[in-house]
Scaffold this motif. Sequence first.
Motif, short mmCIF file in Angstrom:
data_model
loop_
_atom_site.label_atom_id
_atom_site.label_comp_id
_atom_site.label_asym_id
_atom_site.label_seq_id
_atom_site.Cartn_x
_atom_site.Cartn_y
_atom_site.Cartn_z
N TYR A 4 11.31 3.44 2.58
CA TYR A 4 10.52 5.12 2.81
C TYR A 4 10.43 5.71 3.53
O TYR A 4 9.46 4.53 4.24
CB TYR A 4 10.21 5.10 1.16
N ARG A 5 11.53 5.88 4.01
CA ARG A 5 10.22 6.93 5.22
C ARG A 5 10.20 8.55 4.71
O ARG A 5 10.64 8.88 3.89
CB ARG A 5 11.75 7.56 6.14
N ARG A 6 9.20 9.61 5.11
CA ARG A 6 8.58 10.07 4.80
C ARG A 6 9.04 11.85 6.68
O ARG A 6 8.82 11.62 7.57
CB ARG A 6 7.55 10.59 4.58
N PHE B 268 -3.48 15.81 1.91
CA PHE B 268 -4.27 15.09 1.31
C PHE B 268 -4.47 13.99 1.71
O PHE B 268 -3.59 13.68 2.84
CB PHE B 268 -3.57 15.01 -0.07
N LEU B 269 -5.09 12.48 0.99
CA LEU B 269 -4.62 11.04 2.03
C LEU B 269 -3.39 10.97 1.80
O LEU B 269 -3.17 10.86 0.34
CB LEU B 269 -6.07 10.30 1.00
N ARG B 270 -2.27 9.92 3.03
CA ARG B 270 -1.81 9.60 2.82
C ARG B 270 -0.45 10.90 3.19
O ARG B 270 0.52 9.93 3.09
CB ARG B 270 -1.46 8.66 1.34
N VAL C 227 6.20 6.00 7.26
CA VAL C 227 7.33 5.39 6.69
C VAL C 227 6.69 3.79 6.18
O VAL C 227 5.24 3.45 6.49
CB VAL C 227 8.19 4.06 8.14
N GLY C 228 7.18 3.56 4.45
CA GLY C 228 5.91 2.27 3.76
C GLY C 228 7.20 1.82 3.18
O GLY C 228 8.41 1.99 3.60
N ARG D 264 -2.91 -7.96 -7.38
CA ARG D 264 -1.51 -8.19 -6.44
C ARG D 264 -1.35 -7.29 -5.66
O ARG D 264 -1.55 -5.72 -5.94
CB ARG D 264 0.10 -8.63 -7.56
N LEU D 265 -0.16 -7.73 -4.89
CA LEU D 265 0.22 -6.46 -3.39
C LEU D 265 1.23 -5.72 -4.05
O LEU D 265 2.27 -6.38 -4.74
CB LEU D 265 0.71 -7.17 -2.22
N LEU D 266 1.12 -4.77 -4.22
CA LEU D 266 2.48 -3.62 -3.86
C LEU D 266 3.17 -2.85 -2.70
O LEU D 266 4.20 -2.78 -2.93
CB LEU D 266 2.22 -2.32 -4.73
N GLY D 267 2.51 -3.22 -1.37
CA GLY D 267 3.80 -2.87 -0.34
C GLY D 267 2.53 -1.55 0.47
O GLY D 267 0.95 -2.50 0.33
N GLY D 268 2.52 -1.24 0.98
CA GLY D 268 2.47 -0.54 1.98
C GLY D 268 3.29 0.44 3.02
O GLY D 268 3.66 0.35 2.94
N ALA D 269 2.13 1.12 4.13
CA ALA D 269 2.38 1.99 4.94
C ALA D 269 1.67 1.92 5.99
O ALA D 269 0.63 1.75 6.07
CB ALA D 269 2.59 3.87 4.08
N PHE D 270 2.70 3.13 7.49
CA PHE D 270 2.12 3.46 8.16
C PHE D 270 1.67 5.08 8.85
O PHE D 270 3.10 5.71 8.34
CB PHE D 270 2.38 2.69 9.53
N GLY D 271 1.32 5.52 8.92
CA GLY D 271 1.21 7.10 9.07
C GLY D 271 0.00 7.19 10.93
O GLY D 271 0.13 6.59 11.48
#
Length: 268
Positions: free
Chosen positions: A128-130, A137-139, A144-145, A212-219
Amino acid sequence: MDEWTFYASRQAGSVEGVRMEIGGYKFDPMEFWITPKIDCEAEKLDITVWHPLLAQLHKESERSSSLFLFLDEALGEFGTAQWIGAIETNDTRLTDAIPLKELFGFIKKLEVEKGWQKRPPGEAGVVYRREERANRFLRDDVIVGSTTHPDLINEYYSAEGRLQNPLAGTGADYVFVSFDSRFFSKTDEMVDRRAAIEDALNQTLQLARSGRLLGGAFGTQFGYIDLLLFDGRNSLEIVERILHERNLPTGTAINFFAKEKSGQRLVL
Protein backbone atom coordinates in the motif's frame (compact mmCIF):
# COMPACT_ATOMS: atom_id res chain seq x y z
CA MET A 1 -4.30 -37.28 18.11
CA ASP A 2 -4.01 -39.16 14.82
CA GLU A 3 -7.79 -39.41 14.40
CA TRP A 4 -8.40 -35.65 14.36
CA THR A 5 -7.57 -32.73 12.09
CA PHE A 6 -8.10 -29.24 13.46
CA TYR A 7 -8.80 -26.19 11.30
CA ALA A 8 -8.88 -22.51 12.23
CA SER A 9 -12.11 -21.94 10.29
CA ARG A 10 -15.06 -23.80 8.82
CA GLN A 11 -14.02 -25.82 5.77
CA ALA A 12 -15.97 -26.22 2.53
CA GLY A 13 -18.34 -29.17 2.55
CA SER A 14 -21.60 -30.60 1.32
CA VAL A 15 -24.82 -28.67 1.99
CA GLU A 16 -26.99 -31.71 1.38
CA GLY A 17 -29.07 -32.62 4.39
CA VAL A 18 -28.40 -29.33 6.18
CA ARG A 19 -31.44 -27.42 7.49
CA MET A 20 -31.64 -24.15 9.40
CA GLU A 21 -34.56 -22.24 10.87
CA ILE A 22 -34.28 -18.49 10.37
CA GLY A 23 -37.02 -15.96 11.07
CA GLY A 24 -39.48 -18.76 11.69
CA TYR A 25 -38.83 -20.39 8.28
CA LYS A 26 -36.97 -23.64 7.66
CA PHE A 27 -34.33 -23.13 4.97
CA ASP A 28 -33.13 -25.93 2.70
CA PRO A 29 -29.81 -24.95 1.07
CA MET A 30 -30.64 -27.16 -1.91
CA GLU A 31 -33.22 -24.53 -2.85
CA PHE A 32 -30.65 -21.72 -3.15
CA TRP A 33 -29.87 -20.87 -6.78
CA ILE A 34 -26.90 -18.71 -7.69
CA THR A 35 -26.22 -16.71 -10.86
CA PRO A 36 -22.46 -15.96 -10.90
CA LYS A 37 -20.86 -13.07 -12.76
CA ILE A 38 -17.07 -13.08 -13.07
CA ASP A 39 -15.24 -9.92 -11.99
CA CYS A 40 -11.83 -10.40 -13.62
CA GLU A 41 -10.33 -7.22 -12.16
CA ALA A 42 -11.18 -8.13 -8.55
CA GLU A 43 -10.72 -11.87 -9.21
CA LYS A 44 -14.06 -12.55 -7.56
CA LEU A 45 -17.61 -13.63 -8.35
CA ASP A 46 -20.52 -11.21 -8.07
CA ILE A 47 -23.63 -13.30 -7.45
CA THR A 48 -27.40 -12.96 -7.76
CA VAL A 49 -29.27 -15.20 -5.33
CA TRP A 50 -32.76 -16.68 -5.33
CA HIS A 51 -34.49 -18.80 -2.71
CA PRO A 52 -38.25 -19.24 -2.40
CA LEU A 53 -38.25 -18.06 1.23
CA LEU A 54 -35.99 -15.00 0.99
CA ALA A 55 -38.88 -12.72 0.04
CA GLN A 56 -40.72 -13.85 3.20
CA LEU A 57 -37.98 -12.46 5.45
CA HIS A 58 -38.64 -8.79 6.17
CA LYS A 59 -35.42 -8.11 8.07
CA GLU A 60 -32.29 -7.55 5.99
CA SER A 61 -30.21 -9.12 8.77
CA GLU A 62 -32.19 -12.36 8.48
CA ARG A 63 -31.81 -12.48 4.70
CA SER A 64 -28.08 -11.87 4.98
CA SER A 65 -27.67 -14.45 7.75
CA SER A 66 -29.50 -17.14 5.83
CA LEU A 67 -27.34 -16.62 2.76
CA PHE A 68 -23.94 -16.31 4.45
CA LEU A 69 -24.51 -19.29 6.73
CA PHE A 70 -25.04 -21.54 3.73
CA LEU A 71 -22.27 -19.91 1.66
CA ASP A 72 -19.87 -20.66 4.51
CA GLU A 73 -21.11 -24.26 4.54
CA ALA A 74 -20.58 -24.62 0.78
CA LEU A 75 -17.34 -22.65 0.34
CA GLY A 76 -15.83 -22.52 3.81
CA GLU A 77 -15.38 -19.28 5.74
CA PHE A 78 -12.21 -18.28 3.88
CA GLY A 79 -13.77 -19.26 0.56
CA THR A 80 -16.72 -16.91 0.99
CA ALA A 81 -14.47 -13.97 1.88
CA GLN A 82 -11.96 -14.71 -0.87
CA TRP A 83 -14.26 -15.49 -3.78
CA ILE A 84 -17.57 -13.68 -3.30
CA GLY A 85 -17.87 -10.00 -4.28
CA ALA A 86 -21.11 -8.10 -4.71
CA ILE A 87 -24.32 -9.91 -3.75
CA GLU A 88 -27.85 -9.24 -4.97
CA THR A 89 -31.10 -11.11 -4.38
CA ASN A 90 -33.77 -11.64 -7.00
CA ASP A 91 -37.51 -12.32 -6.75
CA THR A 92 -37.33 -15.04 -9.40
CA ARG A 93 -34.84 -17.72 -10.29
CA LEU A 94 -32.75 -16.61 -13.28
CA THR A 95 -32.44 -18.98 -16.24
CA ASP A 96 -28.64 -19.22 -16.02
CA ALA A 97 -28.58 -19.91 -12.28
CA ILE A 98 -26.80 -22.92 -10.77
CA PRO A 99 -27.67 -24.66 -7.50
CA LEU A 100 -25.64 -23.63 -4.45
CA LYS A 101 -24.21 -27.15 -4.14
CA GLU A 102 -22.44 -26.66 -7.52
CA LEU A 103 -20.90 -23.28 -6.65
CA PHE A 104 -17.73 -24.74 -5.11
CA GLY A 105 -17.06 -26.82 -8.23
CA PHE A 106 -17.72 -23.78 -10.44
CA ILE A 107 -15.13 -21.80 -8.47
CA LYS A 108 -12.51 -24.57 -8.57
CA LYS A 109 -12.89 -24.79 -12.36
CA LEU A 110 -12.64 -21.00 -12.65
CA GLU A 111 -9.51 -20.99 -10.48
CA VAL A 112 -7.79 -23.37 -12.90
CA GLU A 113 -8.99 -21.62 -16.06
CA LYS A 114 -8.01 -18.14 -14.89
CA GLY A 115 -4.90 -19.12 -12.97
CA TRP A 116 -6.14 -17.24 -9.91
CA GLN A 117 -4.58 -18.17 -6.59
CA LYS A 118 -6.28 -17.48 -3.29
CA ARG A 119 -4.20 -17.84 -0.17
CA PRO A 120 -5.57 -18.03 3.39
CA PRO A 121 -5.44 -14.86 5.52
CA GLY A 122 -1.96 -14.30 6.86
CA GLU A 123 -0.24 -15.99 3.91
CA ALA A 124 -0.79 -13.32 1.28
CA GLY A 125 0.47 -9.75 1.54
CA VAL A 126 -0.48 -6.51 -0.17
CA VAL A 127 1.55 -3.37 -0.80
CA TYR A 128 0.00 0.00 0.00
CA ARG A 129 1.01 3.62 -0.58
CA ARG A 130 -0.12 6.80 1.13
CA GLU A 131 -0.21 9.99 -0.90
CA GLU A 132 -1.42 12.29 1.90
CA ARG A 133 0.98 12.29 4.82
CA ALA A 134 1.42 14.41 7.93
CA ASN A 135 2.59 13.94 11.50
CA ARG A 136 -0.70 14.05 13.37
CA PHE A 137 -0.12 10.62 14.93
CA LEU A 138 2.41 7.80 14.84
CA ARG A 139 2.53 6.12 11.39
CA ASP A 140 1.00 9.19 9.75
CA ASP A 141 4.37 9.66 8.01
CA VAL A 142 4.20 6.31 6.17
CA ILE A 143 4.99 6.46 2.45
CA VAL A 144 4.79 2.78 1.52
CA GLY A 145 4.16 -0.45 3.38
CA SER A 146 3.21 -4.10 3.05
CA THR A 147 0.82 -6.12 5.19
CA THR A 148 -0.95 -9.44 5.46
CA HIS A 149 -3.73 -7.68 7.39
CA PRO A 150 -4.95 -4.71 5.29
CA ASP A 151 -8.13 -4.31 7.37
CA LEU A 152 -6.03 -3.53 10.44
CA ILE A 153 -4.05 -0.87 8.59
CA ASN A 154 -7.15 0.70 7.02
CA GLU A 155 -9.00 0.80 10.33
CA TYR A 156 -6.00 2.32 12.11
CA TYR A 157 -5.83 5.18 9.61
CA SER A 158 -9.60 5.64 9.59
CA ALA A 159 -9.41 6.08 13.37
CA GLU A 160 -6.45 8.47 12.93
CA GLY A 161 -4.31 6.43 15.26
CA ARG A 162 -7.04 6.01 17.88
CA LEU A 163 -8.07 2.48 17.01
CA GLN A 164 -10.36 0.68 19.44
CA ASN A 165 -8.75 -2.61 20.45
CA PRO A 166 -9.76 -5.16 17.78
CA LEU A 167 -8.47 -8.04 19.95
CA ALA A 168 -10.07 -7.01 23.24
CA GLY A 169 -10.61 -9.97 25.54
CA THR A 170 -8.50 -12.39 23.48
CA GLY A 171 -5.17 -11.99 25.26
CA ALA A 172 -3.46 -11.16 21.96
CA ASP A 173 -2.14 -7.81 20.72
CA TYR A 174 -1.34 -6.07 17.46
CA VAL A 175 1.87 -4.07 17.91
CA PHE A 176 4.34 -2.23 15.72
CA VAL A 177 7.99 -1.47 16.22
CA SER A 178 9.01 2.08 15.31
CA PHE A 179 12.61 3.16 14.76
CA ASP A 180 14.43 6.18 13.33
CA SER A 181 14.47 5.91 9.54
CA ARG A 182 18.04 7.29 9.55
CA PHE A 183 19.10 3.94 10.99
CA PHE A 184 19.46 2.89 7.34
CA SER A 185 21.85 5.05 5.33
CA LYS A 186 20.98 3.67 1.88
CA THR A 187 17.82 2.42 0.20
CA ASP A 188 19.19 -1.07 -0.50
CA GLU A 189 20.49 -1.28 3.05
CA MET A 190 17.09 -0.20 4.32
CA VAL A 191 15.36 -3.07 2.51
CA ASP A 192 17.92 -5.76 3.30
CA ARG A 193 18.54 -4.91 6.94
CA ARG A 194 14.86 -4.48 7.74
CA ALA A 195 14.13 -7.83 6.08
CA ALA A 196 16.79 -9.46 8.25
CA ILE A 197 15.26 -7.96 11.39
CA GLU A 198 11.77 -9.05 10.31
CA ASP A 199 12.98 -12.59 9.62
CA ALA A 200 14.64 -12.82 13.03
CA LEU A 201 11.50 -11.60 14.78
CA ASN A 202 9.18 -13.86 12.82
CA GLN A 203 11.28 -16.99 13.18
CA THR A 204 11.86 -16.52 16.91
CA LEU A 205 8.23 -15.67 17.69
CA GLN A 206 6.87 -18.58 15.67
CA LEU A 207 9.38 -21.04 17.15
CA ALA A 208 8.24 -19.96 20.63
CA ARG A 209 4.60 -19.99 19.47
CA SER A 210 4.35 -16.43 20.71
CA GLY A 211 3.48 -14.40 17.62
CA ARG A 212 4.15 -13.70 13.97
CA LEU A 213 5.10 -10.99 11.51
CA LEU A 214 2.30 -9.05 9.77
CA GLY A 215 4.30 -6.62 7.64
CA GLY A 216 6.05 -3.29 7.83
CA ALA A 217 6.37 0.19 6.38
CA PHE A 218 8.74 3.06 5.65
CA GLY A 219 7.95 6.66 6.53
CA THR A 220 9.59 10.05 6.32
CA GLN A 221 10.60 9.86 9.99
CA PHE A 222 10.30 6.25 11.07
CA GLY A 223 10.48 2.69 9.86
CA TYR A 224 7.89 0.21 11.15
CA ILE A 225 7.56 -3.53 11.70
CA ASP A 226 4.06 -4.91 12.43
CA LEU A 227 3.50 -7.95 14.62
CA LEU A 228 0.76 -10.09 16.12
CA LEU A 229 1.66 -11.21 19.66
CA PHE A 230 -0.31 -13.78 21.65
CA ASP A 231 1.81 -14.70 24.64
CA GLY A 232 1.68 -11.48 26.64
CA ARG A 233 4.86 -10.43 28.38
CA ASN A 234 6.79 -13.42 27.00
CA SER A 235 6.14 -12.20 23.45
CA LEU A 236 7.21 -8.66 24.30
CA GLU A 237 10.43 -9.92 25.88
CA ILE A 238 11.27 -11.84 22.70
CA VAL A 239 10.74 -8.72 20.58
CA GLU A 240 12.82 -6.60 22.95
CA ARG A 241 15.66 -9.13 22.89
CA ILE A 242 15.76 -9.38 19.09
CA LEU A 243 15.73 -5.60 18.71
CA HIS A 244 18.66 -5.27 21.12
CA GLU A 245 20.57 -8.04 19.34
CA ARG A 246 20.06 -6.26 16.03
CA ASN A 247 21.34 -2.98 17.50
CA LEU A 248 18.25 -0.91 16.76
CA PRO A 249 18.90 2.74 17.69
CA THR A 250 17.99 4.41 20.97
CA GLY A 251 14.38 5.55 20.88
CA THR A 252 13.15 2.42 19.09
CA ALA A 253 9.77 1.55 20.57
CA ILE A 254 7.17 -1.20 20.68
CA ASN A 255 3.79 0.45 20.20
CA PHE A 256 0.27 -0.96 20.47
CA PHE A 257 -2.26 -0.42 17.68
CA ALA A 258 -5.05 -0.28 20.30
CA LYS A 259 -5.65 3.16 21.78
CA GLU A 260 -6.51 1.55 25.12
CA LYS A 261 -2.93 0.29 25.38
CA SER A 262 -1.05 3.34 24.13
CA GLY A 263 0.22 3.95 27.67
CA GLN A 264 1.96 0.55 27.62
CA ARG A 265 4.38 1.65 24.88
CA LEU A 266 7.89 0.26 25.47
CA VAL A 267 10.90 2.40 24.55
CA LEU A 268 14.30 0.75 24.20
